[in-house]
Design an enzyme around this catalytic site. Structure first.
Site, mmCIF file in Angstrom:
data_model
loop_
_atom_site.group_PDB
_atom_site.id
_atom_site.type_symbol
_atom_site.label_atom_id
_atom_site.label_comp_id
_atom_site.label_asym_id
_atom_site.label_seq_id
_atom_site.Cartn_x
_atom_site.Cartn_y
_atom_site.Cartn_z
ATOM 1 C CG ASP A 1 -0.195 0.154 2.543
ATOM 2 O OD1 ASP A 1 0.916 -0.396 2.693
ATOM 3 O OD2 ASP A 1 -0.720 0.855 3.425
ATOM 4 C CD GLU B 1 7.250 3.060 1.399
ATOM 5 O OE1 GLU B 1 7.774 3.622 2.367
ATOM 6 O OE2 GLU B 1 7.801 2.918 0.298
#
Ligand code: NOJ
Ligand code: NOJ
Length: 463
Positions: A196, A199
Site C-alpha cells: 500500500d 508501504e
C-alpha cells in the site's frame, strides 16, 4: 445606541482582521512551500528531474526518489507551471518535466530486485535500490502516468508532438515510452496484490484502484488522440473493470470505505481499516464522471469517521488552545517517523488532505447545485457550523449556497492546525507532529508535505 454600534463595528473589524490574517498566512506559506518543494527537486547531487522524498539522510534515511512521492510532487510542480504568469518559471518547470520524463524512463529499465515498474524507490541517480522493502508498490506507475499524460496533452497543444512520440507515448509494443509502459503495466497488473501507499500491507487497496482507473481513463483519451485505438479500447475496458471492483471497498456494516481488502502479507494489526489514504485516493483519483466524488455519501461518511477517530486519539486534538484537528494515517499506526516500535502521529500531508477534501467537497456540491441529506452524510453535515436558517434533517435537500462557507471554514481549520505545528519562523514542515507535544518529528522538509499544502491552497482558491 452609538456605543453599541461602535462595539458591533469593532467586532466586525476584528473578525475581518482575523480572516485577513489567515489569508495572508496562506499566501505567505504558498511562497515558502513552493520554494521548499523546488529545493528538493533536481538537487545538485541527484539526476535532473529527481525528487528527494526528504533531504534527511539518516534517522530516517529518506534520501531517495520514491516513485509515488516523485509523481505527486511533479504533479504539483506541473500545476504551478500551468498557473504561474512568470514566463521564466514556466519555462524552467517545463524543462524539469522533460528531465523527469528521461529519468522515469531510465527507472523503468534499470536493474532492480523485482520488475522495475513495481519498485517503490530509487537512488537519486536513477539506479535501483536492492535492500529489503515492501514491493511491489503498484500505485507508482499509475501516478506517474497521470502526471505525464497532463504534460503530454500540453505538449500536443503546443505542437511538440515529436517529443511526445519519442519519449512519452508511442503505440509500439513492447513499449519504449514512459506513459505507454506505465499504462501497459497498470492495465495488466491493477488486480495484483501489492504493498500500500504506507508501504506496510500487501493486499487490494482502494487508493491503488482509484488512481489506476484514473490513469487508464486519461490514458485511453491520449491513446485515441494518438491513433492507438485498440489500446484505448483495452484501457477503457480495464477502467470499467476497476470501477466494478471498487464498490467492494464500502463496508456497509461499518458505514465507511475501507483502505485494504484481502491482506496477503505485511502488517496485521490494522483492524479498523479507517485510513486517511481513502481521502488521498479521492483527491488523486477523481474523474469528471463523478465516481466516488467528494459529495458521494459513502465518501462523506468516511471523512467524518476519520476525523472523529483522530480527534479522540491524539492528545493535541483534545486540547482546545488551537483550532482544527491533526490527522494521521490510521489509528493503529506505529510508525513514529523513524521506526515502528511506538505510536503514530498526525501528518502534515494527511491534515492538508482533509482541508483539501472540504474545499473540493464545496466545489462538487456547488457544481451539483444541491445536496440531499442522507443517514450516511448526516454526521459530517451535523458537524458543520451552518447558518441558523438551515435546519438539518434526513431526506431534506440543501442548497449548495447554504453550505459553501461552512465547508470552507471546516477546511480552514485543518490548514490552521498544520500552521500551528510547522516552524513558525520559516514555514518548514517535516513528515509528522507529535501527538502529545505537537512538535515536529520524522523526516524534515518532507517534499510531499509541501506539495500537499499547494494542492490544498489551489483547491481553496478554486472553490
Ligand atoms: C518506512 C515506510 O516508509 C513507512 O511508511 C512505514 O510505516 C515504515 N517503514 C515501517 O514499515
Ligand atoms: C513513508 C510513507 O508512508 C510513504 O507513503 C512515502 O512514500 C515515504 N515515506 C517517502 O516519503
Amino acid at each position: 445606541m452609538k456605543v453599541l454600534s461602535i462595539f458591533v463595528f469593532g467586532l466586525l473589524v476584528c473578525q475581518l482582521a482575523v480572516a485577513d490574517d489567515f489569508e495572508n498566512q496562506l499566501n505567505l506559506q504558498f511562497g515558502r512551500a513552493s520554494a521548499f518543494m523546488k529545493a528538493n527537486v533536481s538537487r545538485p547531487d541527484g539526476a535532473p528531474g529527481s525528487v528527494v522524498a526528504s533531504p534527511s539522510r539518516r534517522d530516517p534515511d529518506y534520501y531517495y526518489h520514491w516513485v509515488r512521492d516523485g509523481a505527486l510532487v511533479m504533479d504539483a510542480l506541473e500545476t504551478l507551471m500551468f498557473k504561474t504568469s512568470n514566463y521564466d518559471e514556466k519555462y524552467r518547470i517545463r524543462s524539469t518535466l522533460k528531465d523527469f520524463t528521461y529519468l522515469s524512463r531510465k527507472m523503468q529499465v534499470t536493474e532492480t530486485v523485482g520488475p522495475a515498474l513495481g519498485e517503490p524507490k530509487f537512488y537519486l541517480d536513477g539506479s535501483g535500490f536492492f535492500g529489503p522493502w515492501g514491493r511491489p508498490q503498484n500505485d507508482g506507475p499509475a501516478l506517474r502516468s497521470i502526471t505525464l499524460i497532463r504534460f503530454a496533452q500540453m505538449l500536443i497543444q503546443e505542437n511538440e508532438i515529436d517529443f511526445v512520440k519519442a519519449h512519452l507515448y508511442e503505440a509500439t509494443i513492447p513499449a519504449y515510452t514512459v506513459i505507454k509502459s506505465d499504462l501497459e503495466y497498470v492495465a495488466h497488473h491493477w488486480q495484483d496484490s501489492s504493498f500500500d501507499v504506507w508501504e506496510e500491507i500487501k493486499g487490494d487497496h482502494f487508493y491503488n484502484r482509484l488512481v489506476s482507473r484514473r490513469a487508464l481513463m486519461m490514458g485511453a483519451d491520449l491513446a485515441d488522440q494518438l491513433n492507438d485505438r485498440s489500446a484505448a479500447k483495452f484501457y477503457r475496458e480495464q477502467a470499467d473493470r476497476v470501477r466494478n471492483d471498487l464498490y467492494r471497498f464500502f463496508d456497509a456494516n461499518r458505514s465507511y470505505l475501507v483502505a485494504t481488502l484481502n491482506r496477503t502479507d505485511g502488517a496485521d494489526y490494522k483492524d479498523s481499516q479507517i485510513d486517511s489514504v481513502v481521502i488521498l485516493g479521492i483527491l488523486h483519483g477523481m474523474q469528471a464522471d463523478g465516481l466516488f466524488s467528494p459529495s458521494d455519501e459513502r465518501v462523506m461518511a468516511t471523512a467524518e469517521q476519520i476525523i472523529r477517530t483522530f480527534r479522540e486519539l491524539y492528545t493535541i486534538n483534545k486540547r482546545s488552545n488551537a483550532p482544527g484537528i491533526g490527522i494521521g494515517r490510521y489509528p493503529e499506526d506505529r510508525y513514529d517517523g523513524m521506526g515502528i516500535s511506538t505510536v503514530g502521529n498526525p501528518w502534515f500531508l494527511a491534515t492538508h488532505a482533509m482541508a483539501e477534501y472540504f474545499y473540493r467537497l464545496a466545489s462538487d456540491i456547488r457544481n451539483k447545485g444541491k445536496l440531499r441529506v442522507t443517514p450516511l452524510n448526516f454526521p459530517l453535515l451535523k458537524a458543520l457550523k451552518l447558518p441558523s436558517s438551515v435546519s438539518l434533517s434526513i431526506g431534506k435537500t440543501l442548497k449548495a449556497s447554504d453550505l459553501t462557507s461552512a465547508l470552507r471554514s471546516r477546511g480552514d481549520e485543518f490548514m490552521m492546525r498544520a500552521f500551528t505545528h510547522m516552524n513558525q519562523e520559516t514555514g518548514q514542515m517535516s513528515e509528522q507532529f507529535n501527538r502529545y507535544s505537537g512538535y515536529m518529528q520524522g523526516a524534515h522538509d518532507l517534499t510531499w508535505s509541501y506539495a500537499s499544502f499547494l494542492t490544498s491552497y489551489w483547491a481553496r482558491q478554486e472553490m
